[in-house]
Design a protein around this motif. Sequence first.
Motif, PDB file in Angstrom:
ATOM      1  N   PHE A 112       0.843  -1.195   0.000  1.00 64.79           N
ATOM      2  CA  PHE A 112       0.000   0.000   0.000  1.00 64.79           C
ATOM      3  C   PHE A 112       0.882   1.251   0.000  1.00 64.79           C
ATOM      4  O   PHE A 112       0.629   2.205  -0.752  1.00 64.79           O
ATOM      5  N   ASN A 113       1.921   1.241   0.808  1.00 67.46           N
ATOM      6  CA  ASN A 113       2.826   2.390   0.869  1.00 67.46           C
ATOM      7  C   ASN A 113       3.567   2.598  -0.449  1.00 67.46           C
ATOM      8  O   ASN A 113       3.739   3.735  -0.906  1.00 67.46           O
ATOM      9  N   ASP A 114       4.010   1.488  -1.064  1.00 62.75           N
ATOM     10  CA  ASP A 114       4.683   1.588  -2.363  1.00 62.75           C
ATOM     11  C   ASP A 114       3.765   2.235  -3.405  1.00 62.75           C
ATOM     12  O   ASP A 114       4.181   3.119  -4.162  1.00 62.75           O
ATOM     13  N   SER A 115       2.515   1.778  -3.442  1.00 60.47           N
ATOM     14  CA  SER A 115       1.571   2.316  -4.416  1.00 60.47           C
ATOM     15  C   SER A 115       1.205   3.761  -4.101  1.00 60.47           C
ATOM     16  O   SER A 115       0.890   4.528  -5.000  1.00 60.47           O
ATOM     17  N   SER A 116       1.231   4.126  -2.831  1.00 57.71           N
ATOM     18  CA  SER A 116       0.953   5.515  -2.445  1.00 57.71           C
ATOM     19  C   SER A 116       1.994   6.453  -3.027  1.00 57.71           C
ATOM     20  O   SER A 116       1.666   7.526  -3.549  1.00 57.71           O
ATOM     21  N   VAL A 117       3.248   6.051  -2.934  1.00 58.75           N
ATOM     22  CA  VAL A 117       4.321   6.868  -3.504  1.00 58.75           C
ATOM     23  C   VAL A 117       4.161   6.951  -5.020  1.00 58.75           C
ATOM     24  O   VAL A 117       4.321   8.016  -5.628  1.00 58.75           O
ATOM     25  N   LYS A 118       3.820   5.812  -5.643  1.00 55.71           N
ATOM     26  CA  LYS A 118       3.615   5.804  -7.099  1.00 55.71           C
ATOM     27  C   LYS A 118       2.480   6.739  -7.492  1.00 55.71           C
ATOM     28  O   LYS A 118       2.585   7.480  -8.483  1.00 55.71           O
ATOM     29  N   LEU A 119       1.399   6.739  -6.721  1.00 58.20           N
ATOM     30  CA  LEU A 119       0.253   7.601  -7.034  1.00 58.20           C
ATOM     31  C   LEU A 119       0.642   9.076  -6.969  1.00 58.20           C
ATOM     32  O   LEU A 119       0.283   9.861  -7.854  1.00 58.20           O
ATOM     33  N   LYS A 120       1.383   9.465  -5.937  1.00 61.09           N
ATOM     34  CA  LYS A 120       1.787  10.878  -5.824  1.00 61.09           C
ATOM     35  C   LYS A 120       2.679  11.276  -7.003  1.00 61.09           C
ATOM     36  O   LYS A 120       2.585  12.387  -7.511  1.00 61.09           O
ATOM     37  N   ARG A 121       3.550  10.347  -7.424  1.00 63.33           N
ATOM     38  CA  ARG A 121       4.400  10.648  -8.576  1.00 63.33           C
ATOM     39  C   ARG A 121       3.556  10.813  -9.836  1.00 63.33           C
ATOM     40  O   ARG A 121       3.763  11.741 -10.612  1.00 63.33           O
ATOM     41  N   GLN A 122       2.600   9.916 -10.037  1.00 60.27           N
ATOM     42  CA  GLN A 122       1.753   9.996 -11.230  1.00 60.27           C
ATOM     43  C   GLN A 122       0.930  11.277 -11.245  1.00 60.27           C
ATOM     44  O   GLN A 122       0.773  11.916 -12.292  1.00 60.27           O
ATOM     45  N   GLU A 123       0.394  11.658 -10.101  1.00 55.20           N
ATOM     46  CA  GLU A 123      -0.400  12.882 -10.030  1.00 55.20           C
ATOM     47  C   GLU A 123       0.466  14.103 -10.319  1.00 55.20           C
ATOM     48  O   GLU A 123       0.011  15.049 -10.972  1.00 55.20           O
ATOM     49  N   SER A 124       1.696  14.089  -9.851  1.00 59.18           N
ATOM     50  CA  SER A 124       2.604  15.203 -10.124  1.00 59.18           C
ATOM     51  C   SER A 124       2.991  15.252 -11.599  1.00 59.18           C
ATOM     52  O   SER A 124       3.115  16.326 -12.178  1.00 59.18           O
ATOM     53  N   GLU A 125       3.176  14.091 -12.208  1.00 56.88           N
ATOM     54  CA  GLU A 125       3.484  14.049 -13.642  1.00 56.88           C
ATOM     55  C   GLU A 125       2.333  14.616 -14.463  1.00 56.88           C
ATOM     56  O   GLU A 125       2.557  15.383 -15.418  1.00 56.88           O
ATOM     57  N   LEU A 126       1.098  14.254 -14.097  1.00 60.50           N
ATOM     58  CA  LEU A 126      -0.064  14.792 -14.807  1.00 60.50           C
ATOM     59  C   LEU A 126      -0.166  16.299 -14.613  1.00 60.50           C
ATOM     60  O   LEU A 126      -0.440  17.042 -15.566  1.00 60.50           O
ATOM     61  N   LYS A 127       0.043  16.753 -13.390  1.00 61.14           N
ATOM     62  CA  LYS A 127      -0.034  18.186 -13.109  1.00 61.14           C
ATOM     63  C   LYS A 127       0.996  18.957 -13.943  1.00 61.14           C
ATOM     64  O   LYS A 127       0.681  20.009 -14.523  1.00 61.14           O
ATOM     65  N   ASP A 128       2.209  18.424 -14.031  1.00 61.42           N
ATOM     66  CA  ASP A 128       3.243  19.064 -14.847  1.00 61.42           C
ATOM     67  C   ASP A 128       2.844  19.074 -16.318  1.00 61.42           C
ATOM     68  O   ASP A 128       3.015  20.071 -17.021  1.00 61.42           O
ATOM     69  N   PHE A 129       2.303  17.959 -16.803  1.00 62.01           N
ATOM     70  CA  PHE A 129       1.857  17.864 -18.198  1.00 62.01           C
ATOM     71  C   PHE A 129       0.793  18.917 -18.498  1.00 62.01           C
ATOM     72  O   PHE A 129       0.844  19.602 -19.529  1.00 62.01           O
ATOM     73  N   LEU A 130      -0.171  19.060 -17.610  1.00 63.66           N
ATOM     74  CA  LEU A 130      -1.258  20.015 -17.832  1.00 63.66           C
ATOM     75  C   LEU A 130      -0.764  21.454 -17.755  1.00 63.66           C
ATOM     76  O   LEU A 130      -1.237  22.324 -18.497  1.00 63.66           O
ATOM     77  N   GLN A 131       0.182  21.714 -16.863  1.00 66.27           N
ATOM     78  CA  GLN A 131       0.740  23.069 -16.773  1.00 66.27           C
ATOM     79  C   GLN A 131       1.473  23.446 -18.048  1.00 66.27           C
ATOM     80  O   GLN A 131       1.378  24.580 -18.529  1.00 66.27           O
ATOM     81  N   GLN A 132       2.199  22.488 -18.603  1.00 70.04           N
ATOM     82  CA  GLN A 132       2.948  22.778 -19.825  1.00 70.04           C
ATOM     83  C   GLN A 132       2.037  22.925 -21.035  1.00 70.04           C
ATOM     84  O   GLN A 132       2.234  23.808 -21.870  1.00 70.04           O
ATOM     85  N   THR A 133       1.039  22.050 -21.133  1.00 66.66           N
ATOM     86  CA  THR A 133       0.186  22.047 -22.329  1.00 66.66           C
ATOM     87  C   THR A 133      -1.007  22.981 -22.207  1.00 66.66           C
ATOM     88  O   THR A 133      -1.670  23.271 -23.208  1.00 66.66           O
ATOM     89  N   ARG A 134      -1.318  23.389 -20.964  1.00 69.47           N
ATOM     90  CA  ARG A 134      -2.482  24.251 -20.677  1.00 69.47           C
ATOM     91  C   ARG A 134      -3.807  23.550 -20.978  1.00 69.47           C
ATOM     92  O   ARG A 134      -4.817  24.209 -21.233  1.00 69.47           O
ATOM     93  N   LEU A 135      -3.819  22.242 -20.958  1.00 73.74           N
ATOM     94  CA  LEU A 135      -5.073  21.503 -21.061  1.00 73.74           C
ATOM     95  C   LEU A 135      -5.790  21.567 -19.712  1.00 73.74           C
ATOM     96  O   LEU A 135      -5.150  21.732 -18.663  1.00 73.74           O
TER      97      LEU A 135
END
Length: 554
Positions: A348-371
Amino acid sequence: MLTPEYLESAPEGIVELYSKLDETITRDIVRRLVKTGGVSSTADWQIRRLQESGLLYEDIIRQVSQMTDASEPQVRALFQDAGIESLKYDFSIYEAAGLTPLPRLQSPAAAMVLQAGIQKTQGYLKNLSLTTATTTQQAYINAVTLAEMQVESGAFDYVTAIRNAVRVAAQSGTTVLYPTGHTDKLDVAVRRAVLTGVSQTSAQISERYADDMGCDLVETTAHAGARPSHQIWQGKVFSRSGSGKYPDFKQNTGYGTGAGLCGWNCRHSFFPFFEDLSESAYPRNKIQEYNSHTVTYNDQNVSYYDATQMQRAYERRIRATKRELAGYDEGVKSTDSDELRNVLKEKFNDSSVKLKRQESELKDFLQQTRLDRQREREQVISFGRSPAQSARHAAEQRYQQWVKNIGAKDSAPNSLAKYYKEKYNNSPAYKLLKGYSNAVDNGDISPLVGLKQYTDTAHRVESDILGLTTSTGVEIHSYATHFIDRVIGQVSTPHPGKRCGVSIEDAKDALIHPLKLGDVHNMENGDIRQTLFGKNATVTISIRDERLIQTNPR
């Protein structure tokens, strides 16, 4: 006509309902897996496996029945609202043309189409959901069989085997099986079925009114990010009869087929057009703008359509990880084994870290693309507050433990969120933290050095060496973090098998007053490097990049 924006959001309420079924089934599988007990004889295990799979199948049939009963009012309400919405724009055009269409409730043809669309979509959703009983039963049997084989082979103990089975079940989620053999996640299949059903039913109602009003011409809607095969006909006028100067409607748009207008996941629609009265809603320059729209991501131009597909991929990964977390959460709650509970907590802890990374990657993608962010597409709806809070807490704990272990607790970003902010802004602070972490992991420096000393050393290199011109005429403008590792060294005094550091003064002396120049080397990546030998140190530089690469004591 239904706008692309309306069609985009139309399925959300029903997808939310079926997402609850998705997690209920996932949790049910995991609960049964962790309750299996130890693997005794193969015969006992197989009997229990078959008994449990039969019970699971019956439970899912019951859950699907309850869910489809609950969804029927929502499907009916959505289709009725879509029918009203689709005719608002059409009626305004008919009235401007001097025509008087019957209200929808007074049109027998429209009522029949609407009722047929509701029944078809409700039946389709029920059939989709019922296939989950079969696929889930098989998924359970496969997971338990995997655990059985791993234990019997002696390669894994019972706890590890069940952990692996839980991971497989949690990652798989709930799937639907099409007659073609193709499978999809339940939420993906439901979204497609609802969007397509609403779109096609509204289109058929529009067709009936066009027949009644004697309207042959229609114009298709248009939007940015249309799939390439739809860009060629969006925003254009067509003839339903295929006669006259306008192109044939069905032949050119694929209307009536899954891949065409109002087909699978299509957000286009159409509306009446009267020559010499109507003006095109989409000027040519607007269509060109839609079709050529690009965004920038990581300094590359990406078509708007490709960018939306990338966003969907990020969202799918986030949903998948949330399913994993829900599965591990259920396993922790359901098992009677302390050993298995601890193992599942760790996952559960491993997946929690993965989720935070994925959410940050999406946030960065949206900031760059302005979607726009579409949070509803990231949700596993019944991934409730308690598991979500646990996931955030677990990820934060992991981060704090990591910075403590590498000796960076007092100097690194003080939260995981700030760490990701630094990372995706690619800040100098993040580059140094990453360089420091890699150096500690590789044993190039001791964690006792601490991030503060590492950063202070880097700042001294920046102030004392950057801007300096070597004896060979290269002006130094940057440095690799590996150069900082070598300046600090593994030990401060000579020790067998360990490398001492290099003073900044000795590194400068080698650059300005070398006693010897090494050969110039052309690297495979196109870089050009040379080593300068000073009195007490050697320094390797990139001639092409004007960059410090590494240094060693002499």
